[in-house]
Design a protein around this motif. Structure first.
Motif, PDB file in Angstrom:
ATOM      1  N   PHE A 139       5.372 -21.644  16.621  1.00  0.00           N
ATOM      2  CA  PHE A 139       4.550 -21.480  17.913  1.00  0.00           C
ATOM      3  C   PHE A 139       3.119 -21.074  17.529  1.00  0.00           C
ATOM      4  O   PHE A 139       2.143 -21.493  18.065  1.00  0.00           O
ATOM      5  CB  PHE A 139       5.378 -20.864  19.035  1.00  0.00           C
ATOM      6  N   VAL A 152       0.068 -23.709  18.270  1.00  0.00           N
ATOM      7  CA  VAL A 152      -1.310 -23.044  18.924  1.00  0.00           C
ATOM      8  C   VAL A 152      -2.600 -23.136  18.135  1.00  0.00           C
ATOM      9  O   VAL A 152      -3.675 -23.672  18.739  1.00  0.00           O
ATOM     10  CB  VAL A 152      -1.128 -21.779  19.760  1.00  0.00           C
ATOM     11  N   LYS A 153      -2.284 -22.541  17.025  1.00  0.00           N
ATOM     12  CA  LYS A 153      -3.488 -22.795  16.307  1.00  0.00           C
ATOM     13  C   LYS A 153      -3.972 -24.052  15.705  1.00  0.00           C
ATOM     14  O   LYS A 153      -5.153 -24.601  16.000  1.00  0.00           O
ATOM     15  CB  LYS A 153      -3.339 -21.962  14.793  1.00  0.00           C
ATOM     16  N   GLU A 159      -3.341 -26.970  17.419  1.00  0.00           N
ATOM     17  CA  GLU A 159      -3.872 -27.808  18.908  1.00  0.00           C
ATOM     18  C   GLU A 159      -5.118 -27.285  19.406  1.00  0.00           C
ATOM     19  O   GLU A 159      -5.843 -27.992  20.102  1.00  0.00           O
ATOM     20  CB  GLU A 159      -2.509 -27.885  19.890  1.00  0.00           C
ATOM     21  N   LEU A 160      -5.015 -25.766  19.720  1.00  0.00           N
ATOM     22  CA  LEU A 160      -6.324 -25.128  20.290  1.00  0.00           C
ATOM     23  C   LEU A 160      -7.211 -24.439  19.340  1.00  0.00           C
ATOM     24  O   LEU A 160      -8.244 -24.028  19.830  1.00  0.00           O
ATOM     25  CB  LEU A 160      -5.456 -24.099  21.350  1.00  0.00           C
ATOM     26  N   LEU A 184      -3.011 -16.612  17.454  1.00  0.00           N
ATOM     27  CA  LEU A 184      -2.188 -15.689  18.346  1.00  0.00           C
ATOM     28  C   LEU A 184      -1.672 -14.290  17.794  1.00  0.00           C
ATOM     29  O   LEU A 184      -1.825 -14.408  16.428  1.00  0.00           O
ATOM     30  CB  LEU A 184      -0.768 -16.605  18.671  1.00  0.00           C
ATOM     31  N   TYR A 188       3.712 -13.020  22.206  1.00  0.00           N
ATOM     32  CA  TYR A 188       2.404 -13.465  21.778  1.00  0.00           C
ATOM     33  C   TYR A 188       1.198 -13.072  22.826  1.00  0.00           C
ATOM     34  O   TYR A 188       1.295 -13.074  23.882  1.00  0.00           O
ATOM     35  CB  TYR A 188       2.476 -15.321  21.795  1.00  0.00           C
ATOM     36  N   THR A 219       2.955 -25.984  27.804  1.00  0.00           N
ATOM     37  CA  THR A 219       2.599 -24.461  27.447  1.00  0.00           C
ATOM     38  C   THR A 219       1.181 -24.542  26.772  1.00  0.00           C
ATOM     39  O   THR A 219       0.596 -23.716  27.315  1.00  0.00           O
ATOM     40  CB  THR A 219       3.600 -24.161  26.259  1.00  0.00           C
ATOM     41  N   LEU A 220       0.811 -25.600  26.079  1.00  0.00           N
ATOM     42  CA  LEU A 220      -0.599 -25.618  25.802  1.00  0.00           C
ATOM     43  C   LEU A 220      -1.703 -25.771  26.997  1.00  0.00           C
ATOM     44  O   LEU A 220      -2.632 -25.251  26.934  1.00  0.00           O
ATOM     45  CB  LEU A 220      -0.613 -26.966  24.788  1.00  0.00           C
ATOM     46  N   VAL A 270      -1.848 -22.564  28.644  1.00  0.00           N
ATOM     47  CA  VAL A 270      -2.881 -21.541  27.739  1.00  0.00           C
ATOM     48  C   VAL A 270      -4.381 -21.983  27.830  1.00  0.00           C
ATOM     49  O   VAL A 270      -5.208 -21.357  28.012  1.00  0.00           O
ATOM     50  CB  VAL A 270      -2.512 -21.531  26.334  1.00  0.00           C
ATOM     51  N   LYS A 271      -4.641 -23.207  27.869  1.00  0.00           N
ATOM     52  CA  LYS A 271      -5.718 -23.951  27.960  1.00  0.00           C
ATOM     53  C   LYS A 271      -6.558 -23.713  29.262  1.00  0.00           C
ATOM     54  O   LYS A 271      -7.688 -23.175  29.100  1.00  0.00           O
ATOM     55  CB  LYS A 271      -5.687 -25.328  27.696  1.00  0.00           C
TER      56      LYS A 271
END
Length: 163
Positions: free
Chosen positions: A67, A71-72, A74-75, A79, A95, A154-155, A158-159
């Protein structure tokens, strides 16, 4: 008399003698002192509930799960896993993105029966207390099931909180 040699060596070692290359030396001898090491000095643990918190730094270095990598990638965001967000309690966020005060909790065990972990009355009450403390400190919380962690949804959550 079987085993008397082993008993003798154990007794001598209990009196402080040090074994070096199968030879026993008195505690104050040069040979014994050359191999005995002083215990490591413990560094003072800094507990701030922020990114400079010793526990948070240690957890960030220790964990790097899929995870965090997702996130690292894709965005482009780092975290912080198992993040202590306050000094009042020992609560941790699964996280965190501390600079934006975003907390992401993975809600495991929600379908388990019995009194295990988060699904027990005590566990639910503790999670409620933690969530309320998070909100009172200005954090925004995303709660997801384990099967939802590595998803586009989920992304997007967060976005949305980042903007």
């Amino acid at each position: 008399m079987k085993g008397w040699g082993t008993a003798l060596i154990k007794d001598v070692k209990s009196r402080g003698y040090v074994e070096v290359n199968s030879v026993l030396y008195p505690p104050n001898s040069a040979q014994a002192l050359s191999v005995t090491t002083k215990p490591k000095k413990r560094t003072k643990t800094l507990k701030t509930g922020c990114v400079d918190d010793t526990r948070n730094i240690k957890n960030k270095e220790k964990y790097n799960d899929p995870f965090i990598q997702f996130v690292k990638q894709e965005l482009g965001i780092e975290l912080w896993p198992e993040f202590y967000f306050c000094t009042d309690r020992q609560f941790r966020i699964d996280y965190a993105i501390p600079e934006f005060k975003i907390a992401i909790e993975q809600e495991g065990g929600i379908y388990m029966k019995g009194n295990s972990g988060h699904s027990s009355g005590t566990g639910i009450a503790r999670d409620m207390e933690k969530n309320n403390l998070l909100v009172s400190k200005g954090w925004r919380l995303i709660r997801r099931q384990p099967c939802e962690m590595l998803t586009i949804e989920t992304l997007l959550f967060v976005k949305e909180l980042l903007s």
